[in-house]
Design a protein around this motif. Structure first.
Motif, PDB file in Angstrom:
ATOM      1  N   ASN A 211      38.318  34.469  47.664  1.00 39.38           N
ATOM      2  CA  ASN A 211      38.143  35.886  47.339  1.00 39.38           C
ATOM      3  C   ASN A 211      37.798  36.712  48.567  1.00 39.38           C
ATOM      4  N   SER A 212      37.114  36.102  49.530  1.00 39.13           N
ATOM      5  CA  SER A 212      36.623  36.840  50.690  1.00 39.13           C
ATOM      6  C   SER A 212      37.589  36.853  51.865  1.00 39.13           C
ATOM      7  N   HIS A 213      38.374  35.791  52.012  1.00 40.14           N
ATOM      8  CA  HIS A 213      39.113  35.604  53.254  1.00 40.14           C
ATOM      9  C   HIS A 213      40.620  35.788  53.146  1.00 40.14           C
ATOM     10  N   GLU A 214      41.132  35.860  51.922  1.00 39.42           N
ATOM     11  CA  GLU A 214      42.583  35.974  51.759  1.00 39.42           C
ATOM     12  C   GLU A 214      42.971  37.435  51.600  1.00 39.42           C
ATOM     13  N   ASP A 215      43.695  37.969  52.586  1.00 41.03           N
ATOM     14  CA  ASP A 215      44.170  39.346  52.497  1.00 41.03           C
ATOM     15  C   ASP A 215      45.382  39.419  51.573  1.00 41.03           C
ATOM     16  N   GLY A 216      45.519  40.530  50.901  1.00 37.68           N
ATOM     17  CA  GLY A 216      46.710  40.757  50.097  1.00 37.68           C
ATOM     18  C   GLY A 216      46.703  40.085  48.743  1.00 37.68           C
ATOM     19  N   LEU A 217      45.594  39.464  48.349  1.00 38.36           N
ATOM     20  CA  LEU A 217      45.542  38.862  47.024  1.00 38.36           C
ATOM     21  C   LEU A 217      45.527  39.956  45.959  1.00 38.36           C
ATOM     22  N   PRO A 218      46.225  39.747  44.851  1.00 39.13           N
ATOM     23  CA  PRO A 218      46.170  40.749  43.785  1.00 39.13           C
ATOM     24  C   PRO A 218      44.785  40.787  43.163  1.00 39.13           C
ATOM     25  N   GLU A 219      44.470  41.908  42.531  1.00 38.37           N
ATOM     26  CA  GLU A 219      43.174  42.031  41.876  1.00 38.37           C
ATOM     27  C   GLU A 219      43.044  40.983  40.779  1.00 38.37           C
ATOM     28  N   LEU A 220      41.860  40.415  40.653  1.00 40.52           N
ATOM     29  CA  LEU A 220      41.611  39.437  39.603  1.00 40.52           C
ATOM     30  C   LEU A 220      41.665  40.111  38.235  1.00 40.52           C
ATOM     31  N   PRO A 221      42.300  39.491  37.244  1.00 40.49           N
ATOM     32  CA  PRO A 221      42.170  40.011  35.879  1.00 40.49           C
ATOM     33  C   PRO A 221      40.704  39.936  35.449  1.00 40.49           C
ATOM     34  N   GLU A 222      40.279  40.884  34.674  1.00 42.08           N
ATOM     35  CA  GLU A 222      38.870  40.947  34.283  1.00 42.08           C
ATOM     36  C   GLU A 222      38.370  39.666  33.612  1.00 42.08           C
ATOM     37  N   PRO A 223      39.111  39.059  32.651  1.00 44.26           N
ATOM     38  CA  PRO A 223      38.597  37.829  32.031  1.00 44.26           C
ATOM     39  C   PRO A 223      38.407  36.697  33.037  1.00 44.26           C
ATOM     40  N   GLN A 224      39.331  36.565  33.983  1.00 48.44           N
ATOM     41  CA  GLN A 224      39.201  35.514  34.994  1.00 48.44           C
ATOM     42  C   GLN A 224      38.003  35.781  35.907  1.00 48.44           C
ATOM     43  N   ALA A 225      37.816  37.029  36.277  1.00 47.53           N
ATOM     44  CA  ALA A 225      36.674  37.376  37.117  1.00 47.53           C
ATOM     45  C   ALA A 225      35.366  37.104  36.380  1.00 47.53           C
ATOM     46  N   LEU A 226      35.340  37.367  35.076  1.00 53.93           N
ATOM     47  CA  LEU A 226      34.126  37.111  34.290  1.00 53.93           C
ATOM     48  C   LEU A 226      33.815  35.615  34.264  1.00 53.93           C
ATOM     49  N   GLU A 227      34.850  34.790  34.163  1.00 53.45           N
ATOM     50  CA  GLU A 227      34.645  33.342  34.210  1.00 53.45           C
ATOM     51  C   GLU A 227      34.034  32.928  35.545  1.00 53.45           C
ATOM     52  N   GLN A 228      34.502  33.542  36.627  1.00 48.57           N
ATOM     53  CA  GLN A 228      33.972  33.200  37.945  1.00 48.57           C
ATOM     54  C   GLN A 228      32.519  33.650  38.085  1.00 48.57           C
ATOM     55  N   LEU A 229      32.211  34.830  37.548  1.00 46.10           N
ATOM     56  CA  LEU A 229      30.815  35.264  37.548  1.00 46.10           C
ATOM     57  C   LEU A 229      29.944  34.286  36.763  1.00 46.10           C
ATOM     58  N   ALA A 230      30.480  33.795  35.647  1.00 44.35           N
ATOM     59  CA  ALA A 230      29.708  32.862  34.827  1.00 44.35           C
ATOM     60  C   ALA A 230      29.397  31.581  35.589  1.00 44.35           C
ATOM     61  N   ALA A 231      30.334  31.137  36.432  1.00 44.78           N
ATOM     62  CA  ALA A 231      30.089  29.941  37.233  1.00 44.78           C
ATOM     63  C   ALA A 231      28.907  30.158  38.170  1.00 44.78           C
ATOM     64  N   PHE A 232      28.866  31.306  38.829  1.00 47.00           N
ATOM     65  CA  PHE A 232      27.745  31.592  39.718  1.00 47.00           C
ATOM     66  C   PHE A 232      26.454  31.809  38.934  1.00 47.00           C
TER      67      PHE A 232
END
Length: 246
Positions: A211-232
């Motif tokens: 998420n931090s180092h890859e330029d040009g990545l498309p925006e994360l879909p909200e449900p996927q981003a929520l899953e990643q937040l849940a992991a942290f």
């Protein structure tokens, strides 16, 4: 914590009443020919109510600032975007359970605001503006910083930090440990320490770093981003509940 639906709907209705446009009554003994309308509530009352309902919007329709049109009748009523958001939020609160039941999706819902405070506080501002990938990165940094604060270290971070603090070795000067249970030499103790360190490595290597180092990545879909937040959030709760061994 779940939303108090009755209270939230009451606040939304109050806001809608305050911001409704109406033609003021004519002064006694006078007839005024005017099409001018004004809000029913005083500006100070509306601003105070808006402070509350915006927090309801953030819970019920988190991306409301982008999803709800902000143009249209803004010149007529500066609160028109808020009014539409209030109407949408009220409908969602009133009928969400019914819709999920009839559509066959009554599974439990995960709200970002119920995640560990380190995670949600770190992600909140970016999340609410729709920058989900950056929000996850901010949450990862917050968890790392709070872990450093707990063990009093600045010389290690992320994977190296978690490998050190959850090491099964005894603490050393400058290298405190975090223990989820007493070190009784059992397989359970070894499994917990090894598992948390491995989980942390996965979070930072597979989520934070791309998420931090890859330029040009498309925006994360909200449900996927929520899953990643849940992991942290899982990682944050382990760190927060662990006892410091020095």
């Amino acid at each position: 914590m779940s939303i108090d639906i009755e209270w939230a709907r009451g606040e939304l209705r109050r806001f809608l009443d305050l911001t409704e446009l109406h033609r003021p009554p004519d002064p006694p003994g006078m007839t005024v020919f005017s099409t001018r309308k004004t809000t029913r509530g005083a500006q100070a009352d509306i601003v105070a109510s808006a402070h509350v309902v915006e927090q309801i919007f953030d819970r019920v329709i988190p991306n409301w600032r982008a999803e709800v049109p902000s143009d249209g009748n803004m010149r007529v009523n500066r609160w028109c975007q808020h009014r539409e958001a209030a109407q949408r939020a009220d409908a969602a609160l009133q009928r969400d359970a019914e819709v999920r039941e009839h559509l066959g999706d009554d599974a439990p819902q995960l709200s970002a605001s119920t995640l560990h405070p380190w995670v949600w506080n770190g992600a909140r501002a970016l999340w609410q503006s729709g920058h989900y990938r950056e929000a996850v990165t901010a949450a990862a940094r917050k968890v790392n910083a709070e872990t450093q604060n707990k063990v009093g270290r600045r010389d290690a971070s992320e994977t190296a930090l978690f490998q050190s603090v959850f090491s099964r070795d005894d603490p050393k000067p400058g290298q405190p440990r975090l223990r989820l249970m007493n070190n009784d030499g059992s397989d359970t103790f070894r499994s917990l320490q090894r598992g948390v360190a491995a989980f942390a490595e996965g979070c930072y290597a597979a989520i934070r770093n791309p998420n931090s180092h890859e330029d040009g990545l498309p925006e994360l879909p909200e449900p996927q981003a929520l899953e990643q937040l849940a992991a942290f959030s899982v990682l944050a709760r382990w760190v927060d509940s662990a006892k410091l061994a020095t």
